[in-house]
Design a protein around this motif. Structure first.
Motif, PDB file in Angstrom:
ATOM      1  N   TRP A  11       0.835  -1.210   0.000  1.00 51.83           N
ATOM      2  CA  TRP A  11       0.000   0.000   0.000  1.00 51.83           C
ATOM      3  C   TRP A  11       0.866   1.254   0.000  1.00 51.83           C
ATOM      4  O   TRP A  11       1.903   1.310   0.673  1.00 51.83           O
ATOM      5  CB  TRP A  11      -0.892   0.044   1.241  1.00 51.83           C
ATOM      6  CG  TRP A  11      -2.012  -0.956   1.242  1.00 51.83           C
ATOM      7  CD1 TRP A  11      -2.441  -1.720   0.201  1.00 51.83           C
ATOM      8  CD2 TRP A  11      -2.818  -1.312   2.360  1.00 51.83           C
ATOM      9  NE1 TRP A  11      -3.482  -2.522   0.595  1.00 51.83           N
ATOM     10  CE2 TRP A  11      -3.742  -2.292   1.925  1.00 51.83           C
ATOM     11  CE3 TRP A  11      -2.872  -0.894   3.696  1.00 51.83           C
ATOM     12  CZ2 TRP A  11      -4.697  -2.859   2.767  1.00 51.83           C
ATOM     13  CZ3 TRP A  11      -3.816  -1.448   4.537  1.00 51.83           C
ATOM     14  CH2 TRP A  11      -4.725  -2.429   4.074  1.00 51.83           C
ATOM     15  N   ASP A  12       0.415   2.274  -0.725  1.00 45.30           N
ATOM     16  CA  ASP A  12       1.067   3.574  -0.616  1.00 45.30           C
ATOM     17  C   ASP A  12       0.516   4.304   0.602  1.00 45.30           C
ATOM     18  O   ASP A  12      -0.453   3.883   1.231  1.00 45.30           O
ATOM     19  CB  ASP A  12       0.873   4.398  -1.895  1.00 45.30           C
ATOM     20  CG  ASP A  12      -0.598   4.621  -2.245  1.00 45.30           C
ATOM     21  OD1 ASP A  12      -1.479   4.418  -1.370  1.00 45.30           O
ATOM     22  OD2 ASP A  12      -0.873   4.985  -3.397  1.00 45.30           O
ATOM     23  N   GLU A  13       1.162   5.437   0.951  1.00 43.59           N
ATOM     24  CA  GLU A  13       0.780   6.137   2.169  1.00 43.59           C
ATOM     25  C   GLU A  13      -0.671   6.613   2.166  1.00 43.59           C
ATOM     26  O   GLU A  13      -1.366   6.473   3.189  1.00 43.59           O
ATOM     27  CB  GLU A  13       1.724   7.313   2.428  1.00 43.59           C
ATOM     28  CG  GLU A  13       1.428   8.021   3.745  1.00 43.59           C
ATOM     29  CD  GLU A  13       2.503   9.011   4.142  1.00 43.59           C
ATOM     30  OE1 GLU A  13       2.203   9.892   4.980  1.00 43.59           O
ATOM     31  OE2 GLU A  13       3.631   8.900   3.630  1.00 43.59           O
ATOM     32  N   PRO A  14      -1.188   7.177   1.080  1.00 39.97           N
ATOM     33  CA  PRO A  14      -2.597   7.581   1.111  1.00 39.97           C
ATOM     34  C   PRO A  14      -3.554   6.426   1.402  1.00 39.97           C
ATOM     35  O   PRO A  14      -4.596   6.630   2.037  1.00 39.97           O
ATOM     36  CB  PRO A  14      -2.824   8.159  -0.293  1.00 39.97           C
ATOM     37  CG  PRO A  14      -1.476   8.627  -0.736  1.00 39.97           C
ATOM     38  CD  PRO A  14      -0.516   7.616  -0.164  1.00 39.97           C
ATOM     39  N   THR A  15      -3.193   5.216   0.988  1.00 45.10           N
ATOM     40  CA  THR A  15      -4.073   4.073   1.225  1.00 45.10           C
ATOM     41  C   THR A  15      -4.112   3.713   2.697  1.00 45.10           C
ATOM     42  O   THR A  15      -5.183   3.615   3.306  1.00 45.10           O
ATOM     43  CB  THR A  15      -3.614   2.860   0.388  1.00 45.10           C
ATOM     44  OG1 THR A  15      -3.671   3.200  -1.000  1.00 45.10           O
ATOM     45  CG2 THR A  15      -4.509   1.658   0.663  1.00 45.10           C
ATOM     46  N   TRP A  16      -2.912   3.516   3.318  1.00 49.46           N
ATOM     47  CA  TRP A  16      -2.956   3.114   4.729  1.00 49.46           C
ATOM     48  C   TRP A  16      -3.413   4.237   5.632  1.00 49.46           C
ATOM     49  O   TRP A  16      -4.095   4.007   6.631  1.00 49.46           O
ATOM     50  CB  TRP A  16      -1.665   2.467   5.209  1.00 49.46           C
ATOM     51  CG  TRP A  16      -0.354   3.140   5.003  1.00 49.46           C
ATOM     52  CD1 TRP A  16       0.598   2.824   4.059  1.00 49.46           C
ATOM     53  CD2 TRP A  16       0.216   4.209   5.774  1.00 49.46           C
ATOM     54  NE1 TRP A  16       1.708   3.632   4.185  1.00 49.46           N
ATOM     55  CE2 TRP A  16       1.507   4.484   5.239  1.00 49.46           C
ATOM     56  CE3 TRP A  16      -0.219   4.956   6.853  1.00 49.46           C
ATOM     57  CZ2 TRP A  16       2.342   5.480   5.737  1.00 49.46           C
ATOM     58  CZ3 TRP A  16       0.607   5.950   7.376  1.00 49.46           C
ATOM     59  CH2 TRP A  16       1.872   6.206   6.810  1.00 49.46           C
ATOM     60  N   ARG A  17      -3.079   5.481   5.274  1.00 52.44           N
ATOM     61  CA  ARG A  17      -3.599   6.596   6.059  1.00 52.44           C
ATOM     62  C   ARG A  17      -5.115   6.712   5.928  1.00 52.44           C
ATOM     63  O   ARG A  17      -5.818   7.056   6.884  1.00 52.44           O
ATOM     64  CB  ARG A  17      -2.941   7.909   5.635  1.00 52.44           C
ATOM     65  CG  ARG A  17      -1.556   8.104   6.190  1.00 52.44           C
ATOM     66  CD  ARG A  17      -1.130   9.559   6.103  1.00 52.44           C
ATOM     67  NE  ARG A  17       0.242   9.708   6.570  1.00 52.44           N
ATOM     68  CZ  ARG A  17       0.579   9.846   7.840  1.00 52.44           C
ATOM     69  NH1 ARG A  17      -0.372   9.844   8.774  1.00 52.44           N
ATOM     70  NH2 ARG A  17       1.846   9.974   8.191  1.00 52.44           N
ATOM     71  N   GLY A  18      -5.625   6.426   4.766  1.00 49.94           N
ATOM     72  CA  GLY A  18      -7.065   6.505   4.543  1.00 49.94           C
ATOM     73  C   GLY A  18      -7.832   5.530   5.407  1.00 49.94           C
ATOM     74  O   GLY A  18      -8.888   5.871   5.965  1.00 49.94           O
ATOM     75  N   HIS A  19      -7.310   4.317   5.550  1.00 49.25           N
ATOM     76  CA  HIS A  19      -7.960   3.329   6.409  1.00 49.25           C
ATOM     77  C   HIS A  19      -7.940   3.779   7.870  1.00 49.25           C
ATOM     78  O   HIS A  19      -8.948   3.677   8.585  1.00 49.25           O
ATOM     79  CB  HIS A  19      -7.261   1.972   6.278  1.00 49.25           C
ATOM     80  CG  HIS A  19      -7.508   1.288   4.966  1.00 49.25           C
ATOM     81  ND1 HIS A  19      -8.766   0.963   4.531  1.00 49.25           N
ATOM     82  CD2 HIS A  19      -6.648   0.866   4.003  1.00 49.25           C
ATOM     83  CE1 HIS A  19      -8.681   0.371   3.342  1.00 49.25           C
ATOM     84  NE2 HIS A  19      -7.408   0.300   3.005  1.00 49.25           N
ATOM     85  N   VAL A  20      -6.793   4.271   8.313  1.00 50.90           N
ATOM     86  CA  VAL A  20      -6.646   4.682   9.713  1.00 50.90           C
ATOM     87  C   VAL A  20      -7.520   5.885  10.030  1.00 50.90           C
ATOM     88  O   VAL A  20      -8.136   5.977  11.105  1.00 50.90           O
ATOM     89  CB  VAL A  20      -5.172   4.970  10.033  1.00 50.90           C
ATOM     90  CG1 VAL A  20      -5.025   5.628  11.397  1.00 50.90           C
ATOM     91  CG2 VAL A  20      -4.349   3.678   9.981  1.00 50.90           C
ATOM     92  N   ASP A  21      -7.606   6.822   9.097  1.00 51.73           N
ATOM     93  CA  ASP A  21      -8.285   8.085   9.366  1.00 51.73           C
ATOM     94  C   ASP A  21      -9.793   8.031   9.157  1.00 51.73           C
ATOM     95  O   ASP A  21     -10.477   9.006   9.472  1.00 51.73           O
ATOM     96  CB  ASP A  21      -7.699   9.195   8.479  1.00 51.73           C
ATOM     97  CG  ASP A  21      -6.297   9.590   8.898  1.00 51.73           C
ATOM     98  OD1 ASP A  21      -5.922   9.285  10.046  1.00 51.73           O
ATOM     99  OD2 ASP A  21      -5.576  10.196   8.079  1.00 51.73           O
ATOM    100  N   GLY A 194     -12.716  11.007   8.885  1.00 54.58           N
ATOM    101  CA  GLY A 194     -11.807  11.588   7.904  1.00 54.58           C
ATOM    102  C   GLY A 194     -11.039  12.769   8.442  1.00 54.58           C
ATOM    103  O   GLY A 194     -10.712  13.714   7.714  1.00 54.58           O
ATOM    104  N   GLY A 195     -10.754  12.752   9.748  1.00 53.79           N
ATOM    105  CA  GLY A 195      -9.999  13.823  10.379  1.00 53.79           C
ATOM    106  C   GLY A 195     -10.839  14.988  10.852  1.00 53.79           C
ATOM    107  O   GLY A 195     -10.313  15.909  11.479  1.00 53.79           O
ATOM    108  N   GLU A 196     -12.145  14.962  10.582  1.00 50.88           N
ATOM    109  CA  GLU A 196     -13.022  16.062  10.962  1.00 50.88           C
ATOM    110  C   GLU A 196     -13.843  15.706  12.197  1.00 50.88           C
ATOM    111  O   GLU A 196     -14.385  14.591  12.283  1.00 50.88           O
ATOM    112  CB  GLU A 196     -13.965  16.405   9.805  1.00 50.88           C
ATOM    113  CG  GLU A 196     -13.261  16.922   8.568  1.00 50.88           C
ATOM    114  CD  GLU A 196     -12.526  18.227   8.816  1.00 50.88           C
ATOM    115  OE1 GLU A 196     -13.069  19.080   9.554  1.00 50.88           O
ATOM    116  OE2 GLU A 196     -11.405  18.387   8.301  1.00 50.88           O
ATOM    117  N   PRO A 197     -13.977  16.622  13.163  1.00 51.30           N
ATOM    118  CA  PRO A 197     -14.800  16.357  14.345  1.00 51.30           C
ATOM    119  C   PRO A 197     -16.255  16.095  13.962  1.00 51.30           C
ATOM    120  O   PRO A 197     -16.787  16.733  13.045  1.00 51.30           O
ATOM    121  CB  PRO A 197     -14.669  17.648  15.159  1.00 51.30           C
ATOM    122  CG  PRO A 197     -13.429  18.311  14.658  1.00 51.30           C
ATOM    123  CD  PRO A 197     -13.332  17.957  13.217  1.00 51.30           C
TER     124      PRO A 197
END
Length: 307
Positions: A11-21, A194-197
């Protein structure tokens, strides 16, 4: 034929960050003080699953259904008597099918001063059904519980804590105040999407503070209870004592068909005696906890000195 999804190590960074976020813990909502100058908040909860777990899995033979029926027939009355003795309000997370099977039970929770909250339709596994099915079942469950109790649920616990990629959006669509399915903290926090409250409070759970991992039994499988009830009592006392020392939240998840047996009710009774021996304890429903921490965060709740 669609392209096969690459393995995680590719996975590239946007992919794994997307799952986490997608769903993440935001700001802590741990208050500086609890109502009445209480040192600790105690949030007891019971998932009144009853027959819905075998029904979900299409296990319709009398044996498994009778195990669930025990929760409604024996466990719930014992639990209500114990809670009344300690004047401890609790939250009951009720699959709608359970409420329909046991006429008057959900309404009796409200009559006794407890909260009724969402726990799916038939204890479905949200991550194994389509998003639209999860949404329809959740909305139908909310309507059913409101009709049976006269009170619209303000909170949700996903069945089996099975929080899908779509659960938070459905929770927000329903205008729910809180969720109690995730495990990112000991104390209440705000959920991010997605990082938003989102404004949704998480009242976090943990397998350590759940009766099911210690006591479940599967006749034809390898699942067996290996921890004696008194051993679980020791763990839960330590969890409470540390929450008390930190001035935090002690949250506990139980099931009437599991905790409701005699030797286990003895443990719950002794635990509540241990808790109630403290004069500075606030027993509260999950809804009361969520509303209080939101008010504190907004600066609309009265500030009280910590004892």
């Amino acid at each position: 034929m669609s392209e096969q999804t690459p393995p995680p190590w590719q996975w590239d960074e946007p992919t794994w960050r997307g799952h986490v976020d997608r769903v993440r813990a935001g700001r802590s909502l741990s208050p500086s003080t609890w109502p009445g100058g209480a040192r600790v908040a105690v949030a007891l909860s019971f998932d009144s699953d009853h027959e819905t777990i075998p029904l979900r899995d299409a296990e319709t033979l009398p044996g498994k259904l009778a195990q669930g029926e025990y929760g409604a027939r024996v466990g719930v009355p014992r639990i209500l008597r114990l809670l009344q003795r300690h004047q401890a309000p609790a939250s009951f997370f009720v699959p709608a099918v359970s409420a329909l099977l046991h006429e008057g039970e959900a309404a009796s929770y409200v009559e006794h001063g407890h909260e009724v909250a969402l726990h799916g339709w038939i204890h479905e596994r949200n991550t194994q059904i389509p998003a639209e099915a999860e949404r329809e079942l959740t909305l139908r469950a909310a309507d059913t519980l409101e009709r049976l109790t006269g009170t619209r649920p303000v909170g949700i616990r996903t069945p089996s804590w099975d929080f899908s990629p779509h659960t938070l959006a459905i929770t927000r669509e329903l205008g729910l105040v809180y969720d109690s399915s995730l495990m990112a903290d000991d104390e209440p926090y705000e959920l991010l999407a997605g990082g938003e409250p989102t404004g949704v409070v998480e009242i976090p759970v943990e397998w350590i503070r759940d009766d099911a991992p210690y006591f479940m039994m599967e006749r034809f499988g390898s699942l067996r209870p290996y921890t004696p009830p008194r051993g679980v009592l020791s763990i839960w006392k330590d969890e409470f004592d540390q929450a008390y020392a930190e001035g935090g939240l002690f949250q506990l998840t139980m099931h009437p068909h599991i905790i409701g047996h005699r030797s286990r009710m003895a443990v719950l009774s002794e635990l509540l005696e241990h808790i109630s021996a403290r004069s500075d304890v606030w027993y509260a429903t999950h809804a009361q906890i969520a509303e209080y921490v939101l008010d504190q965060a907004a600066g609309t709740a009265p500030q009280e000195k910590t004892p």
